[in-house]
Write an enzyme that holds these catalytic residues in place. Structure first.
Site, PDB file in Angstrom:
ATOM      1  N   ASN A  10       0.902  -0.912   0.322  1.00  0.00           N
ATOM      2  CA  ASN A  10      -0.102  -0.306   0.204  1.00  0.00           C
ATOM      3  C   ASN A  10       0.910   1.187   0.067  1.00  0.00           C
ATOM      4  OD1 ASN A  10      -2.280   1.825   0.455  1.00  0.00           O
ATOM      5  ND2 ASN A  10      -3.568   0.154   1.405  1.00  0.00           N
ATOM      6  N   ASP A  11       1.143   1.427   0.819  1.00  0.00           N
ATOM      7  CA  ASP A  11       2.504   2.599   1.407  1.00  0.00           C
ATOM      8  C   ASP A  11       3.479   2.816   0.212  1.00  0.00           C
ATOM      9  OD1 ASP A  11       0.692   3.688   3.335  1.00  0.00           O
ATOM     10  OD2 ASP A  11       1.682   2.201   4.669  1.00  0.00           O
TER      11      ASP A  11
END
Length: 452
Positions: free
Chosen positions: A378-379
């Site tokens: 995600n990040d």
């Protein structure tokens, strides 16, 4: 002479262990060599001059074996960073307690002994409490977002100034109460030091605290007049410092910004209730997209590790390669929760090391990639790190998968990543979301590709 020779053997083992751990190919051997060196060190220390405490030492070793072996075997790989944080904290606490005990046991100490003692107590206490906070964040027993206490910056400065003052006072007037008070202030300083660190930066904090513990152990080696502790502590401190620097560079930010940036962060409104459109797809849709692609990049993350989907993704990639698709794995330096997390995970599934590509290998040609498959990451693919100066992760280098021709984003839910930051990639028209457990989704996707 025999004792020093055995300590030299243990020291060489520790150095070889670090060398082995620097490569996935030799990491296992490095671990064994390091464990052997520690066994040599413990036996030598036990035999040499500590017989009067022999029973207590044997009890402590037995308890460590009884607790440590089952704990290590039961911990999943995804929880290794939490275990590292706890072990690191225990090491710092042990060094501080040993220094305290030695201070009370050896009256009339010289200046260098007192200096080593106060440094061990302070650094060990900071490392212990800071490591506990990082454990709580990694285990998600507390929020992973930066925790900003009222007047938190002033409290941290006050704790730092107080610790320096107590160190100087204890040096001038050796006093047990002052040393215990220093330990308490050190515990407060460690917690205040780590609380403002955001989720994505916690691994860097762990690495720095690991360096602190090494320094505490090295200082305790002087307190105990033990050469091996000085060598081992110095190795841990140096390697932890180097790793911290490398990880900060991988995040594209300075260490001071990572540790203290939250104090200056701007509050960003969270669009919690706003309904935004996303495009979800079926396994069959994604199978067609992948099966007829020419160039695919797979970006694995913590979600893949949690689902233990490394074998499933390797089988899918092998099937795509049999269809003539060129596939590479994009490995971010801080993917997962610790450096090398994805490398080790994929090595377990016999993924060729040559297929693991870093940011500099993938991003220059990302626009020619037909499909970027994000599996539980995600990040490390969040465009906000590149485009949004107000984002808590702004400046962190990412895989520019939003610039690929199409994106398949495999997630359990719309929940943000570990940094707690919403990801605009989810709402990109290029992105097709495939919801579900990563292992289950990849297994179904493999079956669908085989039927093409």
């Amino acid at each position: 002479m025999t004792v020093q020779l055995m300590y030299l053997v243990a020291s060489v083992c520790f150095i070889l262990a670090l060398k082995g751990l620097s490569s996935p190919k030799y990491a296992r051997y490095g671990n064994f060599i390091g464990a052997f060196g520690m066994l040599v060190a413990v036996i030598t220390a036990y035999v040499h001059g500590v017989v009067h405490n022999g029973l207590w030492i044997l009890i402590a070793v037995a308890l460590g074996v009884v607790v440590g072996i089952p704990a290590a075997r039961s911990v999943k790989m995804t929880a290794i960073p939490q275990m590292v944080a706890l072990f690191n904290g225990v090491g710092g606490a042990a060094a501080a307690l040993v220094a305290l005990a030695e201070f009370f046991a050896v009256p009339g100490t010289d200046v260098m002994f007192r200096l080593a003692t106060v440094l061990t107590v302070l650094i060990g206490s900071v490392s212990f409490s800071g490591s506990v906070v990082t454990f709580l964040k990694l285990q998600e027993l507390m929020t992973t977002r930066p925790v900003l206490l009222p007047a938190g910056q002033q409290l941290a400065i006050a704790a730092a100034v107080s610790s320096v003052a107590l160190c100087a006072l204890t040096m001038a007037v050796p006093n047990g109460f002052l040393l215990w008070l220093l330990a308490v202030v050190g515990l407060a300083l460690g917690a205040l030091f780590v609380l403002p660190v955001g989720g994505a930066d916690v691994p860097i904090a762990i690495s720095l605290l690991n360096a602190f513990t090494g320094l505490a152990v090295a200082a305790s080696g002087y307190v105990l007049a033990n050469t091996l502790l000085i060598v081992a502590g110095t190795l841990v401190g140096a390697s932890g410092t180097i790793l911290t620097r490398l990880m900060a560079q991988a995040m594209g930010r300075s260490l001071t910004n990572i540790l203290f940036g939250a104090f200056k962060a701007t509050t960003v409104a969270v669009q919690g209730e706003e309904q935004r459109t996303v495009k979800s797809g079926t396994v069959e849709d994604v199978a067609i997209l992948l099966g007829y692609a020419n160039n695919v990049v797979v970006v694995p993350g913590y979600g893949l590790a949690v689902a233990q989907a490394q074998h499933a993704v390797r089988e899918l990639v092998s099937q795509l390669e049999r269809r003539g698709v060129s596939v590479a794995y994009g490995i971010h330096p801080v993917a997962g929760r610790m450096p090398g997390h994805m490398n080790v995970l994929l090595a377990e599934a016999d993924v060729p090391y040559e297929q693991l590509k870093e940011l500099d290998d993938v991003n220059p040609g990302i626009t020619s990639v037909d499909v970027a498959v994000v599996v539980g990451a995600n990040d490390v693919v969040n465009p906000g790190a590149r485009d949004e100066p107000t984002s808590p992760i702004y400046g962190m280098p990412i895989f520019d998968v939003d610039r690929a021709k199409s994106v398949v984003f495999m997630k359990r839910s719309m929940r943000p990543g570990f940094a707690g930051v919403d990801n605009e990639l989810l709402y990109n028209p290029k992105t097709t979301l495939l919801f579900g457990d990563a292992k289950d989704s990849l297994t179904k996707l493999l079956a669908a590709v085989k039927q093409l």
